[in-house]
Write a protein that holds these residues in place. Structure first.
Motif, PDB file in Angstrom:
ATOM      1  N   ARG A 132       9.827   6.520  -1.790  1.00 57.45           N
ATOM      2  CA  ARG A 132       9.308   5.151  -1.755  1.00 57.45           C
ATOM      3  C   ARG A 132       9.183   4.673  -0.321  1.00 57.45           C
ATOM      4  O   ARG A 132      10.006   4.969   0.545  1.00 57.45           O
ATOM      5  CB  ARG A 132      10.147   4.220  -2.605  1.00 57.45           C
ATOM      6  CG  ARG A 132      11.607   4.209  -2.274  1.00 57.45           C
ATOM      7  CD  ARG A 132      12.415   3.522  -3.350  1.00 57.45           C
ATOM      8  NE  ARG A 132      11.900   2.180  -3.570  1.00 57.45           N
ATOM      9  CZ  ARG A 132      12.075   1.490  -4.687  1.00 57.45           C
ATOM     10  NH1 ARG A 132      12.725   2.033  -5.695  1.00 57.45           N
ATOM     11  NH2 ARG A 132      11.636   0.281  -4.797  1.00 57.45           N
ATOM     12  N   ALA A 133       8.145   3.880  -0.092  1.00 59.30           N
ATOM     13  CA  ALA A 133       7.779   3.490   1.272  1.00 59.30           C
ATOM     14  C   ALA A 133       8.920   2.786   1.993  1.00 59.30           C
ATOM     15  O   ALA A 133       9.139   2.992   3.186  1.00 59.30           O
ATOM     16  CB  ALA A 133       6.540   2.592   1.229  1.00 59.30           C
ATOM     17  N   VAL A 134       9.662   1.930   1.272  1.00 61.60           N
ATOM     18  CA  VAL A 134      10.704   1.151   1.956  1.00 61.60           C
ATOM     19  C   VAL A 134      11.876   2.034   2.381  1.00 61.60           C
ATOM     20  O   VAL A 134      12.699   1.622   3.184  1.00 61.60           O
ATOM     21  CB  VAL A 134      11.201  -0.031   1.089  1.00 61.60           C
ATOM     22  CG1 VAL A 134      10.111  -1.068   0.935  1.00 61.60           C
ATOM     23  CG2 VAL A 134      11.719   0.453  -0.246  1.00 61.60           C
ATOM     24  N   ASP A 135      11.967   3.255   1.839  1.00 62.07           N
ATOM     25  CA  ASP A 135      13.007   4.193   2.290  1.00 62.07           C
ATOM     26  C   ASP A 135      12.542   5.001   3.501  1.00 62.07           C
ATOM     27  O   ASP A 135      13.267   5.869   3.987  1.00 62.07           O
ATOM     28  CB  ASP A 135      13.402   5.145   1.148  1.00 62.07           C
ATOM     29  CG  ASP A 135      14.078   4.394   0.013  1.00 62.07           C
ATOM     30  OD1 ASP A 135      14.621   3.307   0.294  1.00 62.07           O
ATOM     31  OD2 ASP A 135      14.030   4.865  -1.136  1.00 62.07           O
ATOM     32  N   ASP A 136      11.334   4.761   3.947  1.00 62.98           N
ATOM     33  CA  ASP A 136      10.766   5.365   5.146  1.00 62.98           C
ATOM     34  C   ASP A 136      10.784   6.904   5.146  1.00 62.98           C
ATOM     35  O   ASP A 136      11.284   7.535   6.094  1.00 62.98           O
ATOM     36  CB  ASP A 136      11.499   4.830   6.388  1.00 62.98           C
ATOM     37  CG  ASP A 136      10.577   4.846   7.602  1.00 62.98           C
ATOM     38  OD1 ASP A 136       9.350   4.849   7.405  1.00 62.98           O
ATOM     39  OD2 ASP A 136      11.084   4.880   8.734  1.00 62.98           O
ATOM     40  N   PRO A 137      10.210   7.502   4.101  1.00 62.87           N
ATOM     41  CA  PRO A 137      10.131   8.967   4.071  1.00 62.87           C
ATOM     42  C   PRO A 137       9.036   9.465   5.011  1.00 62.87           C
ATOM     43  O   PRO A 137       8.330   8.669   5.624  1.00 62.87           O
ATOM     44  CB  PRO A 137       9.734   9.238   2.614  1.00 62.87           C
ATOM     45  CG  PRO A 137       8.883   8.043   2.263  1.00 62.87           C
ATOM     46  CD  PRO A 137       9.474   6.873   2.997  1.00 62.87           C
ATOM     47  N   GLN A 153      12.126  13.058  -2.598  1.00 64.88           N
ATOM     48  CA  GLN A 153      13.416  12.376  -2.595  1.00 64.88           C
ATOM     49  C   GLN A 153      13.525  11.670  -3.938  1.00 64.88           C
ATOM     50  O   GLN A 153      12.675  11.856  -4.790  1.00 64.88           O
ATOM     51  CB  GLN A 153      13.443  11.334  -1.474  1.00 64.88           C
ATOM     52  CG  GLN A 153      13.834  11.912  -0.132  1.00 64.88           C
ATOM     53  CD  GLN A 153      13.742  10.865   0.979  1.00 64.88           C
ATOM     54  OE1 GLN A 153      13.012   9.890   0.874  1.00 64.88           O
ATOM     55  NE2 GLN A 153      14.476  11.085   2.043  1.00 64.88           N
ATOM     56  N   ASP A 154      14.489  10.780  -4.119  1.00 63.95           N
ATOM     57  CA  ASP A 154      14.570  10.143  -5.446  1.00 63.95           C
ATOM     58  C   ASP A 154      13.476   9.069  -5.571  1.00 63.95           C
ATOM     59  O   ASP A 154      13.722   7.882  -5.446  1.00 63.95           O
ATOM     60  CB  ASP A 154      15.969   9.574  -5.719  1.00 63.95           C
ATOM     61  CG  ASP A 154      16.465   8.767  -4.543  1.00 63.95           C
ATOM     62  OD1 ASP A 154      15.767   8.770  -3.517  1.00 63.95           O
ATOM     63  OD2 ASP A 154      17.513   8.120  -4.654  1.00 63.95           O
ATOM     64  N   ALA A 155      12.268   9.578  -5.788  1.00 63.67           N
ATOM     65  CA  ALA A 155      11.103   8.693  -5.908  1.00 63.67           C
ATOM     66  C   ALA A 155      11.042   8.137  -7.330  1.00 63.67           C
ATOM     67  O   ALA A 155      11.200   8.889  -8.291  1.00 63.67           O
ATOM     68  CB  ALA A 155       9.845   9.469  -5.592  1.00 63.67           C
ATOM     69  N   PRO A 156      10.809   6.818  -7.478  1.00 60.98           N
ATOM     70  CA  PRO A 156      10.793   6.231  -8.820  1.00 60.98           C
ATOM     71  C   PRO A 156       9.653   6.766  -9.680  1.00 60.98           C
ATOM     72  O   PRO A 156       8.577   7.065  -9.169  1.00 60.98           O
ATOM     73  CB  PRO A 156      10.573   4.745  -8.554  1.00 60.98           C
ATOM     74  CG  PRO A 156      10.702   4.537  -7.106  1.00 60.98           C
ATOM     75  CD  PRO A 156      10.551   5.843  -6.425  1.00 60.98           C
ATOM     76  N   VAL A 179       0.809  -1.231   0.000  1.00 57.61           N
ATOM     77  CA  VAL A 179       0.000   0.000   0.000  1.00 57.61           C
ATOM     78  C   VAL A 179       0.840   1.277   0.000  1.00 57.61           C
ATOM     79  O   VAL A 179       0.299   2.370   0.050  1.00 57.61           O
ATOM     80  CB  VAL A 179      -1.015   0.039   1.173  1.00 57.61           C
ATOM     81  CG1 VAL A 179      -1.875  -1.197   1.195  1.00 57.61           C
ATOM     82  CG2 VAL A 179      -0.346   0.225   2.514  1.00 57.61           C
ATOM     83  N   GLY A 180       2.180   1.146  -0.025  1.00 54.79           N
ATOM     84  CA  GLY A 180       3.029   2.340  -0.103  1.00 54.79           C
ATOM     85  C   GLY A 180       3.150   3.077   1.217  1.00 54.79           C
ATOM     86  O   GLY A 180       3.463   4.263   1.254  1.00 54.79           O
ATOM     87  N   LYS A 181       2.922   2.358   2.313  1.00 55.99           N
ATOM     88  CA  LYS A 181       2.981   3.026   3.621  1.00 55.99           C
ATOM     89  C   LYS A 181       4.427   3.050   4.105  1.00 55.99           C
ATOM     90  O   LYS A 181       5.079   1.991   4.150  1.00 55.99           O
ATOM     91  CB  LYS A 181       2.095   2.250   4.613  1.00 55.99           C
ATOM     92  CG  LYS A 181       1.947   2.934   5.945  1.00 55.99           C
ATOM     93  CD  LYS A 181       0.867   2.285   6.803  1.00 55.99           C
ATOM     94  CE  LYS A 181      -0.511   2.391   6.208  1.00 55.99           C
ATOM     95  NZ  LYS A 181      -1.581   2.524   7.188  1.00 55.99           N
ATOM     96  N   PRO A 182       4.966   4.218   4.489  1.00 56.97           N
ATOM     97  CA  PRO A 182       6.345   4.266   4.979  1.00 56.97           C
ATOM     98  C   PRO A 182       6.562   3.239   6.102  1.00 56.97           C
ATOM     99  O   PRO A 182       5.676   3.026   6.943  1.00 56.97           O
ATOM    100  CB  PRO A 182       6.491   5.702   5.475  1.00 56.97           C
ATOM    101  CG  PRO A 182       5.550   6.479   4.616  1.00 56.97           C
ATOM    102  CD  PRO A 182       4.372   5.552   4.400  1.00 56.97           C
ATOM    103  N   LEU A 183       7.747   2.636   6.101  1.00 54.20           N
ATOM    104  CA  LEU A 183       7.997   1.471   6.967  1.00 54.20           C
ATOM    105  C   LEU A 183       7.667   1.696   8.434  1.00 54.20           C
ATOM    106  O   LEU A 183       7.069   0.834   9.077  1.00 54.20           O
ATOM    107  CB  LEU A 183       9.461   1.049   6.846  1.00 54.20           C
ATOM    108  CG  LEU A 183       9.770  -0.042   5.820  1.00 54.20           C
ATOM    109  CD1 LEU A 183      11.257  -0.362   5.846  1.00 54.20           C
ATOM    110  CD2 LEU A 183       8.948  -1.300   6.075  1.00 54.20           C
ATOM    111  N   THR A 184       8.061   2.856   8.972  1.00 56.01           N
ATOM    112  CA  THR A 184       7.796   3.093  10.399  1.00 56.01           C
ATOM    113  C   THR A 184       6.297   3.086  10.666  1.00 56.01           C
ATOM    114  O   THR A 184       5.824   2.516  11.659  1.00 56.01           O
ATOM    115  CB  THR A 184       8.392   4.445  10.837  1.00 56.01           C
ATOM    116  OG1 THR A 184       9.791   4.413  10.554  1.00 56.01           O
ATOM    117  CG2 THR A 184       8.179   4.720  12.305  1.00 56.01           C
TER     118      THR A 184
END
Ligand code: NAD
Length: 483
Positions: free
Chosen positions: A319-324, A357-360, A98-103
Motif C-alpha cells: 500500500r502506498a502509505v507504507d512507502d513500498p 508485502q501485506d497488501a490489502p 492514486v496509490g503512489k508510494p509516499l516518497t
C-alpha cells in the motif's frame, strides 16, 4: 485515516468561487491500495466548462490581464512557497488518491513547487526581438498569451503535469481551464485552493473535475479555448487534436512511450543498474517516460540480466502509505490491461519478480516483472504496457541497437550507457527521441529541461523555457517612420 483536505472535493472552482457542478453530479474517489471509497468529486459537465471558459476570458480583461509579467511571476512564486508548506499533506493526498508510494508522491509535490518557482522567475524574462529591416522601418516582435488555454491531464503525475503546463501558461499571461483526470482530482483542487490563497486573481485558473468524454471533450471542443495542452494516451490525444483542428487552435500532445535504455559492453554497470530498474518500476511503471525496454550488448547480456534480476527480487509491493518500492496500479481496469500483457508473455522467460508485502485485498497490485528472451517485434517490446514490466533485448552493435531502439511507433526518451565519448555522440544523434540521456536516466526530473516526443509520443515541448514559447504567440510589429 482521514484525508488532510483544505477544500471541498465535491465542488468545482470557477472564477475564484467554489461551487456545485451545474448538473449536481458526483463521482466516487477510490484508494487504489485497497479499493475503498475515500471521497467524492464533482462531475462537471459542458455547462461548467462553458462557465469556466467565460471566467477565464473575463480574467484576461481584468486584474489578471492587467498584471505585469513581474507581478505574475511573484504570484507564481508565492504559490510555490505555499506548496512547500504543504508537501506532507499533498503527498498523503496523492498516495491515497492514486496509490503512489509516499516518497514518490512527496517528490511530485516538491516538483510542483519547483515548477512554480521556475516559471515565477521566468515570467518577465521572455522577450521579443528587434529585426534589422528595410530603410525607414523599425521592426520588433511581441510575445503575447494565446488567451484561454485548456489543460487536460492524466492521473499518473497530476502535480508535476499541472505544474509544468499550468505554470508555464500562467507565466505567459494566459488564463487556464484545467480538467484533471477523473481518477486523480484531489491534488488539482488542492493546488487551486493554494493558488487562490497565494493571491492568484479570480478566473486566472479554473478547475472542472469530471469525466473525459463529458467535461474533457467539452473543453477540447470549446470555441473560446485558444490553445490545448493534453497529456495522456495516443487514442484520446488523437481526439483532442481533431477537436482542436475544427477550431484551428494549436495543441501540445504529450503522449506515451516505449523508451529504451541502451547498454554497451563498456558501460559502468554498477552505475547503470539502479537507473535501469528504477526507470521501469517507478510509479508502478505508469510513467510516460518509463524505460520499458532494456537493450543490452550481447557480450554483457547474461551478466546484466542476472544483476537486474537480483535487484528485482528486493522490490517490495504494497500500500502506498507504507512507502513500498511499488504501489498498486491506479485502477482495476489498469490492472486488467497489464495482466492482459503478461498473459501474452507465455513464450517469454520471467527472469525475476518483486515480492508482495501485506497488501490489502481489493488493491490493484501487479508484481514487478522482468522478462527476457524477447524479440524486438513482440507486443511486449512494442506496445506501451503502463505497468511495472520491463523486457531485456540483446543487440550486436551500434547499428543493431539503433534499429531496435528506433523500431517502435514512439519516441519520447532514450538513454545510452557507454564510456566511449564518440559513441555517445553518434548514438545521441541517431536515437529517435525528444530527450536522450547519456550515462543516466531522467536527469533528476529536469523542470528546466524541454520535454516532449516525436512520432506517436506527441509533439510540442513542455518544461524549461521552451514551454513559454509554446504557451505564447508571436506578433511582428513593423513601423514605418521614414529614413
Ligand atoms: P487518457 O488519455 O485516458 O486520459 C487523459 C486525460 O484525458 C484525462 O483527464 C481524461 O479525463 C481525459 N479524456 C479522456 N477521454 C477524453 C475525451 N474523449 N475528450 C477529452 N478528454 C478526455 O490517459 P490516461 O490513461 O489518464 O494516462 C495514461 C497515458 O498518458 C499513457 O499513455 C501515458 O504514456 C500518457 N502520459 C504521457 C505523459 C507525457 O508527458 N508524454 C505523461 C503522463 C502520461
Amino acid at each position: 485515516m482521514t484525508l488532510p483536505l483544505w477544500f471541498d472535493p465535491e465542488l468545482v472552482f470557477i472564477n475564484g468561487v467554489w461551487r456545485a457542478p451545474d448538473a449536481g453530479g458526483v463521482l466516487p474517489v477510490e484508494d487504489p491500495s485497497d479499493g475503498g471509497q475515500i471521497a467524492q468529486i464533482a462531475r462537471g459537465t459542458s455547462a461548467d466548462i462553458d462557465a469556466a471558459v467565460e471566467a477565464a476570458e473575463a480574467a484576461l480583461h481584468s486584474d489578471w490581464g492587467r498584471m505585469t509579467a513581474t507581478e505574475r511571476g511573484r504570484v507564481l512564486t508565492r504559490i510555490g512557497q505555499l506548496v512547500l508548506t504543504r508537501i506532507d499533506d499533498l503527498a498523503m493526498i496523492e498516495a491515497r488518491d492514486v496509490g503512489k508510494p509516499l516518497t514518490q508522491a512527496r517528490n511530485d509535490a516538491i516538483a510542483l513547487a519547483r515548477y512554480m518557482e521556475f516559471y515565477g522567475g521566468a515570467a518577465d524574462k521572455i522577450m521579443g526581438e528587434t529585426i534589422p529591416y528595410l530603410d525607414g522601418y523599425t521592426v520588433y516582435t511581441l510575445r503575447e498569451p494565446h488567451g484561454v488555454t485548456g489543460h487536460i491531464v492524466p492521473w499518473n503525475y497530476p502535480m508535476q503535469i499541472i505544474g509544468r503546463s499550468v505554470g508555464a501558461a500562467l507565466a505567459m499571461g494566459n488564463a487556464c481551464v484545467l480538467k484533471p483526470a477523473e481518477e486523480a482530482c484531489l491534488t488539482a483542487l488542492a493546488f487551486a485552493a493554494l493558488a487562490q490563497e497565494a493571491g492568484l486573481p479570480d478566473g486566472a485558473l479554473n478547475v472542472v473535475t469530471g469525466l473525459g468524454e463529458e467535461a474533457g471533450a467539452a473543453l477540447a471542443a470549446h470555441k473560446g479555448v485558444r490553445h490545448i495542452s493534453f497529456t495522456g494516451s495516443v487514442g484520446v490525444g488523437t481526439l483532442i487534436q481533431t477537436a482542436a483542428a475544427r477550431n484551428v487552435v494549436p495543441v501540445t500532445l504529450e503522449l506515451g512511450g516505449k523508451s529504451p535504455q541502451v547498454v554497451f559492453d563498456d558501460a559502468d554497470l554498477d552505475a547503470a543498474l539502479p537507473f535501469l530498474v528504477n526507470a521501469g518500476i517507478q510509479n508502478a511503471g505508469q510513467t510516460c517516460s518509463a524505460s520499458s525496454r532494456i537493450l543490452v550488448q550481447r557480450e554483457v547480456h547474461d551478466t546484466l540480466l542476472a544483476r537486474m534480476a537480483e535487484r528485482y527480487k528486493t522490490l517490495t509491493v504494497g500500500r502506498a502509505v507504507d512507502d513500498p518500492s511499488v504501489g498498486p496500479l491506479i485502477s482495476a481496469r489498469q490492472k486488467d490491461i497489464v495482466s492482459g500483457f503478461l498473459a501474452k508473455a507465455q513464450d517469454l522467460t520471467i527472469a525475476a519478480q518483486g515480492r508482495m508485502q501485506d497488501a490489502p485485498r481489493g488493491g490493484h497490485y501487479v508484481l514487478p516483472t522482468l522478462l527476457s528472451g524477447v524479440s524486438p517485434d513482440h507486443p511486449l517490446a512494442q506496445d506501451e504496457i503502463f505497468g511495472p514490466v520491463q523486457v531485456v533485448i540483446p543487440f550486436d552493435d551500434e547499428d543493431d541497437a539503433i534499429r531496435i531502439a528506433n523500431g517502435t511507433d514512439f519516441g519520447l526518451v532514450a538513454s545510452i550507457w557507454t564510456r566511449d565519448g564518440a559513441r555517445q555522440m553518434r548514438m545521441a544523434k541517431r536515437l529517435h527521441a525528444g530527450q536522450v540521456f547519456i550515462n543516466n536516466y531522467g536527469a533528476g526530473g529536469g523542470v528546466e529541461l524541454p520535454f516532449g516526443g516525436v512520432g506517436k509520443s506527441g509533439h510540442g515541448r513542455e518544461k524549461g523555457l521552451e514551454a513559454l514559447y509554446g504557451f505564447s504567440t508571436l506578433k511582428t510589429v513593423a513601423a514605418y517612420h521614414g529614413g
